[in-house]
Design a protein around this motif. Structure first.
Motif, PDB file in Angstrom:
ATOM      1  N   LEU A  35       0.908  -1.077   0.054  1.00 61.31           N
ATOM      2  CA  LEU A  35      -0.177   0.044  -0.025  1.00 61.31           C
ATOM      3  C   LEU A  35       0.802   1.142   0.035  1.00 61.31           C
ATOM      4  N   ASP A  36       1.751   1.418   0.713  1.00 62.63           N
ATOM      5  CA  ASP A  36       2.711   2.484   0.894  1.00 62.63           C
ATOM      6  C   ASP A  36       3.311   2.396  -0.495  1.00 62.63           C
ATOM      7  N   GLU A  37       3.859   1.787  -1.332  1.00 65.61           N
ATOM      8  CA  GLU A  37       4.403   1.790  -2.406  1.00 65.61           C
ATOM      9  C   GLU A  37       3.493   2.089  -3.616  1.00 65.61           C
ATOM     10  N   LEU A  38       2.486   1.726  -3.594  1.00 64.04           N
ATOM     11  CA  LEU A  38       1.097   1.860  -4.455  1.00 64.04           C
ATOM     12  C   LEU A  38       0.827   3.393  -4.261  1.00 64.04           C
ATOM     13  N   PHE A  39       0.538   3.843  -3.214  1.00 61.84           N
ATOM     14  CA  PHE A  39       0.069   5.339  -3.021  1.00 61.84           C
ATOM     15  C   PHE A  39       1.080   6.247  -3.271  1.00 61.84           C
ATOM     16  N   GLU A  40       2.321   5.848  -2.947  1.00 66.78           N
ATOM     17  CA  GLU A  40       3.424   6.963  -3.192  1.00 66.78           C
ATOM     18  C   GLU A  40       3.619   6.910  -4.886  1.00 66.78           C
ATOM     19  N   ALA A  41       3.235   5.969  -5.603  1.00 65.58           N
ATOM     20  CA  ALA A  41       3.210   5.912  -7.028  1.00 65.58           C
ATOM     21  C   ALA A  41       2.247   6.796  -7.503  1.00 65.58           C
ATOM     22  N   LEU A  42       1.176   6.543  -7.042  1.00 64.70           N
ATOM     23  CA  LEU A  42      -0.224   7.339  -7.454  1.00 64.70           C
ATOM     24  C   LEU A  42      -0.081   8.771  -7.052  1.00 64.70           C
ATOM     25  N   THR A  43       0.613   9.277  -5.927  1.00 72.04           N
ATOM     26  CA  THR A  43       0.799  10.675  -5.738  1.00 72.04           C
ATOM     27  C   THR A  43       1.837  11.190  -6.600  1.00 72.04           C
ATOM     28  N   LEU A  44       3.094  10.530  -7.081  1.00 67.10           N
ATOM     29  CA  LEU A  44       3.883  10.963  -7.900  1.00 67.10           C
ATOM     30  C   LEU A  44       3.177  11.193  -9.284  1.00 67.10           C
ATOM     31  N   VAL A  45       2.312  10.326  -9.828  1.00 62.46           N
ATOM     32  CA  VAL A  45       1.723  10.605 -11.235  1.00 62.46           C
ATOM     33  C   VAL A  45       0.697  11.436 -10.996  1.00 62.46           C
ATOM     34  N   GLN A  46       0.005  11.778  -9.802  1.00 61.73           N
ATOM     35  CA  GLN A  46      -1.201  12.719  -9.644  1.00 61.73           C
ATOM     36  C   GLN A  46      -0.456  14.112  -9.820  1.00 61.73           C
ATOM     37  N   THR A  47       0.634  14.236  -8.955  1.00 65.02           N
ATOM     38  CA  THR A  47       1.449  15.581  -9.076  1.00 65.02           C
ATOM     39  C   THR A  47       2.290  15.868 -10.314  1.00 65.02           C
ATOM     40  N   ARG A  48       2.105  14.784 -11.175  1.00 66.38           N
ATOM     41  CA  ARG A  48       2.993  15.113 -12.532  1.00 66.38           C
ATOM     42  C   ARG A  48       4.377  15.257 -12.065  1.00 66.38           C
ATOM     43  N   LYS A  49       4.919  14.444 -10.898  1.00 66.48           N
ATOM     44  CA  LYS A  49       6.346  14.177 -10.923  1.00 66.48           C
ATOM     45  C   LYS A  49       6.914  13.175 -11.759  1.00 66.48           C
ATOM     46  N   VAL A  50       6.173  12.309 -12.013  1.00 68.32           N
ATOM     47  CA  VAL A  50       6.359  11.355 -13.248  1.00 68.32           C
ATOM     48  C   VAL A  50       5.212  11.345 -14.006  1.00 68.32           C
ATOM     49  N   THR A  51       5.706  11.292 -15.403  1.00 70.22           N
ATOM     50  CA  THR A  51       4.523  11.197 -16.394  1.00 70.22           C
ATOM     51  C   THR A  51       4.733   9.856 -17.310  1.00 70.22           C
ATOM     52  N   SER A  52       3.585   9.523 -17.814  1.00 71.92           N
ATOM     53  CA  SER A  52       3.237   8.304 -18.701  1.00 71.92           C
ATOM     54  C   SER A  52       3.627   6.854 -17.895  1.00 71.92           C
ATOM     55  N   PHE A  53       3.091   6.853 -16.510  1.00 70.13           N
ATOM     56  CA  PHE A  53       3.482   6.012 -15.480  1.00 70.13           C
ATOM     57  C   PHE A  53       2.229   5.159 -15.254  1.00 70.13           C
ATOM     58  N   PRO A  54       1.725   3.982 -15.692  1.00 72.51           N
ATOM     59  CA  PRO A  54       0.683   3.397 -15.548  1.00 72.51           C
ATOM     60  C   PRO A  54       0.666   2.789 -14.283  1.00 72.51           C
ATOM     61  N   VAL A  55      -0.065   2.568 -13.598  1.00 72.57           N
ATOM     62  CA  VAL A  55      -0.434   1.794 -12.131  1.00 72.57           C
ATOM     63  C   VAL A  55      -1.598   0.859 -12.364  1.00 72.57           C
ATOM     64  N   VAL A  56      -1.219  -0.313 -12.081  1.00 76.15           N
ATOM     65  CA  VAL A  56      -1.958  -1.596 -12.387  1.00 76.15           C
ATOM     66  C   VAL A  56      -2.379  -2.232 -11.064  1.00 76.15           C
ATOM     67  N   LEU A  57      -3.434  -2.628 -10.839  1.00 77.33           N
ATOM     68  CA  LEU A  57      -3.713  -3.287  -9.650  1.00 77.33           C
ATOM     69  C   LEU A  57      -4.254  -4.781 -10.246  1.00 77.33           C
ATOM     70  N   MET A  58      -3.691  -5.986  -9.610  1.00 74.86           N
ATOM     71  CA  MET A  58      -4.287  -7.309 -10.215  1.00 74.86           C
ATOM     72  C   MET A  58      -4.682  -7.845  -9.151  1.00 74.86           C
ATOM     73  N   GLY A  59      -6.053  -8.075  -9.270  1.00 78.91           N
ATOM     74  CA  GLY A  59      -6.747  -8.949  -8.309  1.00 78.91           C
ATOM     75  C   GLY A  59      -8.212  -8.065  -7.960  1.00 78.91           C
ATOM     76  N   THR A  60      -9.119  -8.285  -8.602  1.00 79.68           N
ATOM     77  CA  THR A  60     -10.376  -7.307  -8.679  1.00 79.68           C
ATOM     78  C   THR A  60     -11.064  -7.820  -7.232  1.00 79.68           C
ATOM     79  N   GLU A  61     -10.923  -9.053  -6.750  1.00 85.81           N
ATOM     80  CA  GLU A  61     -11.749  -9.215  -5.555  1.00 85.81           C
ATOM     81  C   GLU A  61     -11.112  -8.653  -4.275  1.00 85.81           C
TER      82      GLU A  61
END
Length: 254
Positions: free
Chosen positions: A173-199
């Motif tokens: 969770l820590d690594e996931l939300f850090e990645a999402l924050t970096l993408v949201q704030t455009r610190k990184v661009t063109s950086f997809p974040v995928v969650l595997m496991g819908t359940e």
């Protein structure tokens, strides 16, 4: 029978037995309750931190395009999540990507294992010094041990073109939300974040939609940063932007 001794990796070193300290480098760096020795020690810690950055940059600079796979170290090797990790690591490697994990057991081992099943693939583990023993898994071709979490996190982001998170705990969770924050704030661009496991992830995604978006804590377009799937090949297509699964060859400068 030879009695096992406690063991800990500290950067490039391994210590055993009585040499294993009571705390980690991260703990000592972040401890504000100790003596005023920090006044004299912190400048030297800065040099050690700098050395970890230099070592990481040097070892990883020539990696091919890479994807970081996150997930629980506690996942048993006879579980569907482990099998998904193996399949994912294999699919990424077949698509021309190096596979980077935290280097530990569980899902991390699974993704590294899948990558090693492909000839010519590169399987990378970025380990971390922890108070409890966690050795580098046997499916890592290039393994680097870090003392400091924030140095390790920088390597994950700098040398990856996307993150894929399988089911995991606080670390994931820590690594996931850090990645999402970096993408949201455009610190990184063109950086997809995928969650595997819908359940596994579905309840969290619903909470993000209903609570975070519903109370105005995020914008509607922020939901587009998260891709949820159970399909390994769809995850790889998301990483590659929906085009050909194999990244185009690098163009030599003229």
């Amino acid at each position: 029978m030879k009695q096992s001794r406690p063991e800990r990796r500290q950067g490039q070193a391994v210590v055993r037995g009585n040499l294993v300290p009571d705390s980690t480098h991260d703990q000592r760096l972040l401890d504000r309750q100790g003596s005023t020795d920090w006044l004299h020690m912190d400048p030297w810690r800065v040099l050690r931190i700098q050395a970890e950055f230099v070592e990481g940059f040097g070892q990883l600079a020539e990696l091919p395009p890479a994807v970081t796979v996150f997930g629980s170290a506690r996942t048993p090797d006879d579980s569907p999540e482990y099998e998904m990790g193996v399949e994912l690591g294999r699919a990424l490697a077949e698509s021309g990507y190096a596979v980077i994990t935290g280097g530990g057991p569980g899902v991390m081992e699974a993704a590294n294992r899948g990558a090693t099943e492909v000839d010519g693939a590169v399987s990378v583990g970025l380990g971390i010094e922890l108070p409890f023993e966690q050795k580098m898994n046997d499916y890592v071709d290039l393994g680097i041990e870090f003392r400091y979490f924030f140095v390790r996190k920088t390597m994950f982001v700098k040398y990856s073109c996307g993150f894929i998170a399988l089911p995991g705990g606080f670390g994931t969770l820590d690594e996931l939300f850090e990645a999402l924050t970096l993408v949201q704030t455009r610190k990184v661009t063109s950086f997809p974040v995928v969650l595997m496991g819908t359940e596994f992830w579905g309840g969290m995604v619903d909470w993000i939609k209903n609570t975070l978006l519903g109370t105005g804590k995020i914008a509607a377009q922020d939901l587009d940063l998260i891709h949820l799937t159970d399909d390994v090949h769809e995850a790889v297509r998301i990483i590659t932007g929906g085009g050909s699964l194999r990244p185009p060859p690098a163009v030599e400068p003229q």
